[in-house]
Motif scaffolding. Structure first.
Motif, PDB file in Angstrom:
ATOM      1  N   LEU A   1      13.815  20.312   5.139  1.00  0.00           N
ATOM      2  CA  LEU A   1      13.283  19.259   5.993  1.00  0.00           C
ATOM      3  C   LEU A   1      13.094  19.765   7.417  1.00  0.00           C
ATOM      4  CD1 LEU A   1      15.384  16.195   4.756  1.00  0.00           C
ATOM      5  CD2 LEU A   1      12.982  16.659   4.273  1.00  0.00           C
ATOM      6  N   TYR A   2      14.078  20.503   7.901  1.00  0.00           N
ATOM      7  CA  TYR A   2      13.977  21.013   9.271  1.00  0.00           C
ATOM      8  C   TYR A   2      12.769  21.944   9.420  1.00  0.00           C
ATOM      9  CZ  TYR A   2      15.203  22.880  13.811  1.00  0.00           C
ATOM     10  OH  TYR A   2      15.169  23.239  15.138  1.00  0.00           O
ATOM     11  N   GLU A   3      12.533  22.759   8.422  1.00  0.00           N
ATOM     12  CA  GLU A   3      11.420  23.714   8.490  1.00  0.00           C
ATOM     13  C   GLU A   3      10.073  22.995   8.519  1.00  0.00           C
ATOM     14  OE1 GLU A   3       9.441  27.385   5.897  1.00  0.00           O
ATOM     15  OE2 GLU A   3      11.362  26.493   5.261  1.00  0.00           O
ATOM     16  N   HIS A   4       9.947  21.880   7.781  1.00  0.00           N
ATOM     17  CA  HIS A   4       8.625  21.279   7.578  1.00  0.00           C
ATOM     18  C   HIS A   4       8.379  19.991   8.370  1.00  0.00           C
ATOM     19  CE1 HIS A   4       7.262  24.026   4.419  1.00  0.00           C
ATOM     20  NE2 HIS A   4       8.515  24.047   4.008  1.00  0.00           N
ATOM     21  N   MET A   5       9.413  19.353   8.883  1.00  0.00           N
ATOM     22  CA  MET A   5       9.195  18.158   9.695  1.00  0.00           C
ATOM     23  C   MET A   5       8.638  18.544  11.062  1.00  0.00           C
ATOM     24  SD  MET A   5      12.600  15.922   8.684  1.00  0.00           S
ATOM     25  CE  MET A   5      12.380  14.684   9.972  1.00  0.00           C
ATOM     26  N   ARG A   6       7.927  17.617  11.705  1.00  0.00           N
ATOM     27  CA  ARG A   6       7.372  17.922  13.018  1.00  0.00           C
ATOM     28  C   ARG A   6       8.446  17.733  14.101  1.00  0.00           C
ATOM     29  NH1 ARG A   6       6.875  13.473  15.895  1.00  0.00           N
ATOM     30  NH2 ARG A   6       6.469  11.461  14.908  1.00  0.00           N
ATOM     31  N   PRO A   7       8.360  18.447  15.196  1.00  0.00           N
ATOM     32  CA  PRO A   7       9.293  18.245  16.310  1.00  0.00           C
ATOM     33  C   PRO A   7       9.235  16.799  16.812  1.00  0.00           C
ATOM     34  CG  PRO A   7       8.074  20.285  16.595  1.00  0.00           C
ATOM     35  CD  PRO A   7       7.433  19.573  15.434  1.00  0.00           C
TER      36      PRO A   7
ATOM     37  N   GLN B   1       8.136  19.879  -1.419  1.00  0.00           N
ATOM     38  CA  GLN B   1       7.181  19.064  -0.676  1.00  0.00           C
ATOM     39  C   GLN B   1       6.949  19.677   0.704  1.00  0.00           C
ATOM     40  OE1 GLN B   1       5.821  16.507  -2.270  1.00  0.00           O
ATOM     41  NE2 GLN B   1       4.560  15.680  -0.621  1.00  0.00           N
ATOM     42  N   ALA B   2       5.692  20.003   0.996  1.00  0.00           N
ATOM     43  CA  ALA B   2       5.404  20.765   2.218  1.00  0.00           C
ATOM     44  C   ALA B   2       4.791  19.932   3.341  1.00  0.00           C
ATOM     45  CB  ALA B   2       4.474  21.932   1.894  1.00  0.00           C
ATOM     46  N   ASP B   3       4.112  18.838   3.025  1.00  0.00           N
ATOM     47  CA  ASP B   3       3.369  18.102   4.061  1.00  0.00           C
ATOM     48  C   ASP B   3       4.246  17.048   4.736  1.00  0.00           C
ATOM     49  OD1 ASP B   3       3.586  16.541   1.823  1.00  0.00           O
ATOM     50  OD2 ASP B   3       1.554  15.728   1.935  1.00  0.00           O
ATOM     51  N   LEU B   4       5.380  17.473   5.246  1.00  0.00           N
ATOM     52  CA  LEU B   4       6.342  16.536   5.819  1.00  0.00           C
ATOM     53  C   LEU B   4       6.121  16.282   7.303  1.00  0.00           C
ATOM     54  CD1 LEU B   4       9.554  17.872   4.026  1.00  0.00           C
ATOM     55  CD2 LEU B   4       8.084  15.967   3.342  1.00  0.00           C
ATOM     56  N   ASP B   5       5.192  17.015   7.906  1.00  0.00           N
ATOM     57  CA  ASP B   5       4.963  16.851   9.344  1.00  0.00           C
ATOM     58  C   ASP B   5       4.170  15.585   9.669  1.00  0.00           C
ATOM     59  OD1 ASP B   5       2.646  17.758   8.181  1.00  0.00           O
ATOM     60  OD2 ASP B   5       2.193  19.249   9.720  1.00  0.00           O
TER      61      ASP B   5
ATOM     62  N   GLN C   1       0.827  -1.207   0.000  1.00  0.00           N
ATOM     63  CA  GLN C   1       0.000   0.000   0.000  1.00  0.00           C
ATOM     64  C   GLN C   1       0.862   1.258   0.000  1.00  0.00           C
ATOM     65  OE1 GLN C   1      -3.439  -0.129  -0.197  1.00  0.00           O
ATOM     66  NE2 GLN C   1      -3.046  -2.313  -0.523  1.00  0.00           N
ATOM     67  N   MET C   2       2.066   1.153  -0.547  1.00  0.00           N
ATOM     68  CA  MET C   2       2.985   2.296  -0.538  1.00  0.00           C
ATOM     69  C   MET C   2       2.470   3.436  -1.414  1.00  0.00           C
ATOM     70  SD  MET C   2       6.870   0.810  -0.440  1.00  0.00           S
ATOM     71  CE  MET C   2       6.716  -0.700  -1.373  1.00  0.00           C
ATOM     72  N   GLY C   3       2.819   4.664  -1.030  1.00  0.00           N
ATOM     73  CA  GLY C   3       2.514   5.831  -1.837  1.00  0.00           C
ATOM     74  C   GLY C   3       3.707   6.226  -2.691  1.00  0.00           C
ATOM     75  N   PHE C   4       3.441   6.865  -3.832  1.00  0.00           N
ATOM     76  CA  PHE C   4       4.514   7.286  -4.745  1.00  0.00           C
ATOM     77  C   PHE C   4       4.263   8.740  -5.127  1.00  0.00           C
ATOM     78  CE2 PHE C   4       4.529   2.749  -4.843  1.00  0.00           C
ATOM     79  CZ  PHE C   4       5.866   2.407  -4.990  1.00  0.00           C
ATOM     80  N   ILE C   5       5.236   9.595  -4.851  1.00  0.00           N
ATOM     81  CA  ILE C   5       5.093  11.043  -5.024  1.00  0.00           C
ATOM     82  C   ILE C   5       6.162  11.538  -5.986  1.00  0.00           C
ATOM     83  CG2 ILE C   5       5.075  13.277  -3.853  1.00  0.00           C
ATOM     84  CD1 ILE C   5       4.571  11.636  -1.210  1.00  0.00           C
ATOM     85  N   HIS C   6       5.724  12.141  -7.089  1.00  0.00           N
ATOM     86  CA  HIS C   6       6.677  12.749  -8.018  1.00  0.00           C
ATOM     87  C   HIS C   6       6.833  14.219  -7.657  1.00  0.00           C
ATOM     88  CE1 HIS C   6       7.466  14.676 -12.143  1.00  0.00           C
ATOM     89  NE2 HIS C   6       8.624  14.241 -11.650  1.00  0.00           N
ATOM     90  N   ASN C   7       7.986  14.561  -7.096  1.00  0.00           N
ATOM     91  CA  ASN C   7       8.193  15.944  -6.673  1.00  0.00           C
ATOM     92  C   ASN C   7       9.657  16.164  -6.320  1.00  0.00           C
ATOM     93  OD1 ASN C   7       7.484  18.569  -6.144  1.00  0.00           O
ATOM     94  ND2 ASN C   7       6.398  18.157  -4.250  1.00  0.00           N
ATOM     95  N   ASP C   8      10.035  17.426  -6.285  1.00  0.00           N
ATOM     96  CA  ASP C   8      11.305  17.866  -5.709  1.00  0.00           C
ATOM     97  C   ASP C   8      11.087  17.942  -4.203  1.00  0.00           C
ATOM     98  OD1 ASP C   8      13.423  19.401  -4.688  1.00  0.00           O
ATOM     99  OD2 ASP C   8      13.516  20.689  -6.458  1.00  0.00           O
ATOM    100  N   ILE C   9      11.946  17.314  -3.415  1.00  0.00           N
ATOM    101  CA  ILE C   9      11.748  17.318  -1.968  1.00  0.00           C
ATOM    102  C   ILE C   9      11.691  18.736  -1.420  1.00  0.00           C
ATOM    103  CG2 ILE C   9      14.236  17.041  -1.569  1.00  0.00           C
ATOM    104  CD1 ILE C   9      11.293  15.863   0.670  1.00  0.00           C
ATOM    105  N   CYS C  10      12.378  19.667  -2.048  1.00  0.00           N
ATOM    106  CA  CYS C  10      12.359  21.059  -1.581  1.00  0.00           C
ATOM    107  C   CYS C  10      11.041  21.768  -1.897  1.00  0.00           C
ATOM    108  CB  CYS C  10      13.532  21.842  -2.172  1.00  0.00           C
ATOM    109  SG  CYS C  10      15.130  21.354  -1.495  1.00  0.00           S
TER     110      CYS C  10
END
Length: 273
Positions: free
Chosen positions: A216-222, A188-192, A177-186
């Protein structure tokens, strides 16, 4: 023979084999080509001590070709992954081909198993959802993470590789059930939503890695963890490397320097709570 002579000879051997690869009419996956690459990789073994490696890397003739070596290795790695991905997708027994014919299957199993054990040991809460950045055409790490019971999303900037990787996952694990996302990681905003993000060794050059880690630091959750595959010693000729200071303001939690047949080293960091 003095250490200086040994260093000079080793550096010359690296240059000679690189030139042999660089001057090939075309990069193709065949026994002759792979024999040359195997010799090249053996010259860059992590079994060489840090002092020796630093002296080799300081040679002008090595510094002059380091960017070209990294570019060549990136191209060759992508070609090699696509070659095996196509074999798996076209096979009637992809699981058997993967486990008995693909040369680095056990390496991926061991390396990813080490990472999974580490992030579970460091996590305050159970790890569930993870993102593999730079999953590529042969997402063996993602399959190992999925087999470990994790909910996995794959992200890659190369759409063709991402779609081929999706076919590989379907062939090897039909009910995934893996997801596949075509994008530049920079971008990608929904990393939290991720408990852990894996960053593949060949994602970005050294300057771009700084931008990626900041994003990643900006968008990942604490509290979320970041697994960075990197390199040290002579392996830095193959992979754009990240050191401890390059992870700031993440908090470094674990550093694993691997040797022999393990190609990448591992840094595990956490966004402060």
């Amino acid at each position: 023979m003095t250490i200086a002579n040994h260093v000079g000879i080793h550096a010359s051997q690296i240059v000679d084999v690189y030139e042999q690869i660089h001057t090939m009419e075309a990069l193709t996956i065949n026994p002759d080509t792979m024999a040359v690459f195997d010799r090249f990789l053996s010259l860059l073994s992590n079994e060489h001590g840090s002092e020796f490696a630093e002296q080799v890397l300081a040679q002008d003739k090595i510094k002059a070709i380091k960017p070209q070596i990294q570019h060549l290795f990136s191209l060759a790695s992508s070609m090699y992954e696509r070659h095996w991905a196509q074999r798996l997708v076209s096979s009637n027994t992809p699981q058997q081909v993967l486990q008995t014919e693909y040369p680095y299957f056990k390496h991926y199993q061991r390396a990813t198993g080490l990472e999974i054990n580490a992030i579970n040991s460091l996590a305050a809460d159970p790890v569930n959802r993870v993102l593999m950045v730079g999953s590529g055409a042969l997402p063996l790490t993602s399959l190992a993470l999925h087999n470990a019971g994790l909910q996995v999303d794959n992200l890659d900037i190369q759409q063709d590789d991402l779609l081929l990787g999706k076919q590989v996952c379907k062939a090897v694990s039909a009910d995934n059930q893996m997801g596949f996302i075509h994008n530049d990681i920079c971008e990608q905003a929904d990393l939290d939503r991720y408990d852990v993000i894996w960053l593949a060794a060949l994602v970005g050059d050294e300057q771009l890695k700084d931008k990626i880690i900041a994003h990643l630091y900006e968008h990942m959750r604490p509290g979320a963890q970041l697994v960075v595959r990197t390199a040290f010693n002579l392996r830095t000729l193959l992979y754009p490397s990240v050191d401890e200071s390059g992870l700031a303001p993440f908090q470094l939690k674990l550093k694993i320097q691997t040797y022999a047949d393990n190609f990448h080293s591992i840094l595990i960091a956490q966004k402060p709570v």
